[in-house]
Scaffold this motif. Structure first.
Motif, PDB file in Angstrom:
ATOM      1  N   UNK A  30      41.110  -5.891 -31.054  1.00 26.96           N
ATOM      2  CA  UNK A  30      40.632  -5.493 -32.375  1.00 26.96           C
ATOM      3  C   UNK A  30      39.732  -4.261 -32.353  1.00 26.96           C
ATOM      4  N   UNK A  31      39.315  -3.836 -31.163  1.00 27.93           N
ATOM      5  CA  UNK A  31      38.351  -2.746 -31.073  1.00 27.93           C
ATOM      6  C   UNK A  31      38.897  -1.455 -30.484  1.00 27.93           C
ATOM      7  N   UNK A  32      39.881  -1.544 -29.617  1.00 25.56           N
ATOM      8  CA  UNK A  32      40.375  -0.356 -28.912  1.00 25.56           C
ATOM      9  C   UNK A  32      41.866  -0.155 -29.179  1.00 25.56           C
ATOM     10  N   UNK A  33      42.284   1.090 -29.233  1.00 23.87           N
ATOM     11  CA  UNK A  33      43.669   1.406 -29.584  1.00 23.87           C
ATOM     12  C   UNK A  33      44.480   1.967 -28.430  1.00 23.87           C
ATOM     13  N   UNK A  34      43.835   2.311 -27.325  1.00 26.19           N
ATOM     14  CA  UNK A  34      44.531   2.960 -26.223  1.00 26.19           C
ATOM     15  C   UNK A  34      43.976   2.474 -24.886  1.00 26.19           C
ATOM     16  N   UNK A  35      44.848   2.445 -23.886  1.00 25.15           N
ATOM     17  CA  UNK A  35      44.427   2.114 -22.521  1.00 25.15           C
ATOM     18  C   UNK A  35      45.133   3.063 -21.564  1.00 25.15           C
ATOM     19  N   UNK A  36      44.390   3.552 -20.594  1.00 22.55           N
ATOM     20  CA  UNK A  36      44.965   4.480 -19.616  1.00 22.55           C
ATOM     21  C   UNK A  36      44.402   4.208 -18.230  1.00 22.55           C
ATOM     22  N   UNK A  37      45.272   4.127 -17.226  1.00 22.70           N
ATOM     23  CA  UNK A  37      44.771   3.952 -15.865  1.00 22.70           C
ATOM     24  C   UNK A  37      44.152   5.246 -15.357  1.00 22.70           C
ATOM     25  N   UNK A  38      43.061   5.123 -14.611  1.00 28.52           N
ATOM     26  CA  UNK A  38      42.443   6.303 -13.992  1.00 28.52           C
ATOM     27  C   UNK A  38      42.342   6.158 -12.480  1.00 28.52           C
ATOM     28  N   UNK A  39      42.607   4.940 -11.974  1.00 31.64           N
ATOM     29  CA  UNK A  39      42.564   4.689 -10.537  1.00 31.64           C
ATOM     30  C   UNK A  39      43.434   3.471 -10.256  1.00 31.64           C
ATOM     31  N   UNK A  40      44.172   3.514  -9.153  1.00 33.64           N
ATOM     32  CA  UNK A  40      45.033   2.395  -8.753  1.00 33.64           C
ATOM     33  C   UNK A  40      44.862   2.147  -7.267  1.00 33.64           C
ATOM     34  N   UNK A  41      44.845   0.858  -6.895  1.00 32.09           N
ATOM     35  CA  UNK A  41      44.693   0.502  -5.486  1.00 32.09           C
ATOM     36  C   UNK A  41      45.365  -0.838  -5.225  1.00 32.09           C
ATOM     37  N   UNK A  42      45.718  -1.070  -3.974  1.00 33.41           N
ATOM     38  CA  UNK A  42      46.197  -2.381  -3.551  1.00 33.41           C
ATOM     39  C   UNK A  42      45.046  -3.246  -3.055  1.00 33.41           C
ATOM     40  N   UNK A  43      43.831  -2.705  -3.071  1.00 29.42           N
ATOM     41  CA  UNK A  43      42.650  -3.404  -2.582  1.00 29.42           C
ATOM     42  C   UNK A  43      41.729  -3.787  -3.747  1.00 29.42           C
ATOM     43  N   UNK A  44      41.442  -5.090  -3.874  1.00 24.46           N
ATOM     44  CA  UNK A  44      40.492  -5.550  -4.893  1.00 24.46           C
ATOM     45  C   UNK A  44      39.122  -4.913  -4.670  1.00 24.46           C
ATOM     46  N   UNK A  45      38.718  -4.833  -3.410  1.00 26.01           N
ATOM     47  CA  UNK A  45      37.387  -4.318  -3.096  1.00 26.01           C
ATOM     48  C   UNK A  45      37.253  -2.843  -3.486  1.00 26.01           C
TER      49      UNK A  45
END
Length: 106
Positions: A45-60
Motif C-alpha cells: 500500500x505504500x510503495x509502487x516500485x522495487x529494484x534490485x541493487x545487489x545480488x549474492x548467493x551468501x546470506x551473510x
C-alpha cells in the motif's frame, strides 16, 4: 574485498539514481521474488516500485551489504529506513539463493 567494495559503490550509485525520481524509498533484503516482496502487506500500500541493487548467493554478504547501504543513506530525508543497530545475519531470508538487496520507492 575490492570486488565487494566496487559492488557496494555500484549499488550506492544506483540508489542515488533512484532517489532522484521518487518521493521516498526504503532499502531492504530478501530471498523472495522481488515482485512477491513488493506485494507483501508491509509494502503493497505504500510503495509502487522495487529494484534490485545487489545480488549474492551468501546470506551473510547480502545482510552486510544491506547494512552498509542503509548506513550510507540513513540520514537522507527521503530514506524511510530506521536505524536499529547492527546488521542481522540472514533474518527473513529464504534458505536458497539468490538473495537480493533492493530498493522500494514511491
Amino acid at each position: 574485498m575490492a570486488i565487494f567494495t566496487n559492488l557496494l559503490e555500484k549499488a550506492a550509485a544506483r540508489i542515488n539514481e533512484i532517489r532522484q525520481s521518487c518521493t521516498s524509498y526504503k532499502i531492504g533484503k530478501t530471498g523472495m521474488l522481488l515482485e512477491s516482496r513488493l506485494n507483501e502487506p508491509d509494502y503493497k500500500d505504500d510503495y509502487t516500485s522495487i529494484e534490485p541493487v545487489y545480488e549474492s548467493n551468501s546470506k551473510e554478504l547480502c545482510s552486510f551489504a544491506e547494512s552498509e547501504l542503509i548506513n550510507t543513506f540513513i540520514d537522507d530525508p527521503q530514506c524511510d529506513n530506521k536505524k536499529d543497530g547492527d546488521h542481522s545475519i540472514g533474518d527473513n531470508l529464504a534458505d536458497t539463493p539468490p538473495f537480493y538487496v533492493y530498493v522500494v520507492s514511491r
